[in-house]
Design an enzyme around this catalytic site. Sequence first.
Site, PDB file in Angstrom:
ATOM      1  N   ASN A 208       0.847  -1.200   0.000  1.00 28.07           N
ATOM      2  CA  ASN A 208       0.000   0.000   0.000  1.00 28.07           C
ATOM      3  C   ASN A 208       0.880   1.246   0.000  1.00 28.07           C
ATOM      4  O   ASN A 208       2.098   1.155   0.021  1.00 28.07           O
ATOM      5  CB  ASN A 208      -0.958  -0.025   1.195  1.00 28.07           C
ATOM      6  N   LYS A 287       8.948 -16.958 -10.957  1.00 30.03           N
ATOM      7  CA  LYS A 287       8.199 -15.812 -11.486  1.00 30.03           C
ATOM      8  C   LYS A 287       6.972 -16.311 -12.260  1.00 30.03           C
ATOM      9  O   LYS A 287       7.092 -17.195 -13.110  1.00 30.03           O
ATOM     10  CB  LYS A 287       9.117 -15.004 -12.400  1.00 30.03           C
ATOM     11  N   PHE A 321      -4.559   3.000  14.943  1.00 29.39           N
ATOM     12  CA  PHE A 321      -4.879   3.992  13.918  1.00 29.39           C
ATOM     13  C   PHE A 321      -6.014   3.429  13.071  1.00 29.39           C
ATOM     14  O   PHE A 321      -6.146   2.209  12.943  1.00 29.39           O
ATOM     15  CB  PHE A 321      -3.661   4.258  13.028  1.00 29.39           C
ATOM     16  N   LYS A 335     -13.701  -0.137  15.445  1.00 33.18           N
ATOM     17  CA  LYS A 335     -12.329  -0.667  15.585  1.00 33.18           C
ATOM     18  C   LYS A 335     -11.839  -0.532  17.031  1.00 33.18           C
ATOM     19  O   LYS A 335     -11.203  -1.434  17.565  1.00 33.18           O
ATOM     20  CB  LYS A 335     -11.368   0.082  14.655  1.00 33.18           C
ATOM     21  N   LYS A 339     -11.014  -4.020  18.875  1.00 33.16           N
ATOM     22  CA  LYS A 339      -9.601  -4.308  19.136  1.00 33.16           C
ATOM     23  C   LYS A 339      -9.203  -3.988  20.581  1.00 33.16           C
ATOM     24  O   LYS A 339      -8.024  -4.064  20.931  1.00 33.16           O
ATOM     25  CB  LYS A 339      -8.711  -3.560  18.135  1.00 33.16           C
TER      26      LYS A 339
END
Length: 404
Positions: A208, A287, A321, A335, A339
């Site tokens: 990301n 690959k 976060f 969240k 969590k």
Amino acid sequence: MSQKNIVLGVTGSIASYKAAELTSLLVKRGFSVHVVMTAAATSFIAPLTFQTLSGNPVHVDMFSPPKDWNVEHIGLAQMADLLLIAPATANFIGKIAAGIADDLLSATVLATKAPVVIAPAMNVGMYENKIFQRNMKLLREYGYYFVEPEEGRLACGTAGKGRLADLEKIIKVVENLIFREQDLSGKKVLVTAGPTREPLDPVRFLSNYSSGKMGYALAEEARERGAEVILVSGPTGLSPPPGVKVDFVETAQEMFEAVLNYFPEVDVVVKAAAVADFRPKQVAPEKVKKRGSCMVIELEATPDILFHLGKQKNKQILVGFAAETENLLENAREKLREKNLDLLVANDLKQEGAGFQVDTNIATILYPDGGVLRLPKMTKKELARVIFDEVVKLIKLREKEGDR
Ligand code: CTP
């Protein structure tokens, strides 16, 4: 406020004359400045200049007759609230990195327990040299602070990085270190940062856009406030903050294992990393060849690290976060609960100046009791400060409750 002592080390560089201005600026800010010069520095500028500007004797020779009972380098090392070396030559930095103490200044650096700030100045070739870069990296890992040189025209006629940093910038670093409250001293803080990479085959991965900037700013902030900091970092292009132990990982699984390993010994965990939620189920040993016009990759879930920590935690303060692109508060609240977090920092990735890659963030802090603190746009370093202000409040509250 009692006057703070700065021991200013001046080494032999064409930028040595700038240390005179630096002395004068530090004196004006109320510091007591004690200059130590290397023998080479005295070829560029006279000790008398520093003596006059600082109003204190200037030290050069390790073996000059003692003025009082103190062994000179030990005396200087002990009286320093901070040791600043500006300008610092490649040679001098090399000496410190090698543990050499063959003159008064290097012996003082080796003996002091005060923070040491190094502002290098040199030719760009020397600056870019791998040996110098290795020395700087090593010293950073040992907790020495660097104010990196600037780009520009150098005395040798070339242009590039190597010019002594702006004096105001150096002073800002000094003031920041001297006046920072050590409110995380004695605490162990674990920070995660950056993206993870989930391999597909030997040449490809899923990842990301996380740059690691938020996590690195958090690690630096915690260190500056006196914490012992462990930074578990995915791949980033950033140089780690001084004095922070760094553990580099690639995949979510590796991050999971590293974090779990440190978890029992830490007091605070801040999970700023952008962990991949899924990884390719099969990692091809060779690959993958281009065949046909489409390709399907089967993914499987990675472990949710924070969720595991939330289940295991006892004394630890857990800060998560949340990166969202819609229904920020609703998703973030979920969240926080799921969590089992003590704080959650949510940011809306769609807002300009928030989220990945940029130097700023726009965050909302959520608390388990339903409280919400909306913050304006600020730098990631400023946000790191706010987050640890909240963490410190929590620590104090718990300590108070523990006392009852
Ligand atoms: N996190 C984690 N392990 C994962 C995924 C996320 O520890 N496998 C942590 C992140 O470091 C962050 C928090 O969980 O502190 C929230 O991450 P985020 O990507 O916003 O949320 P997810 O839990 O992954 O949920 P979703 O992708 O559905 O928004």
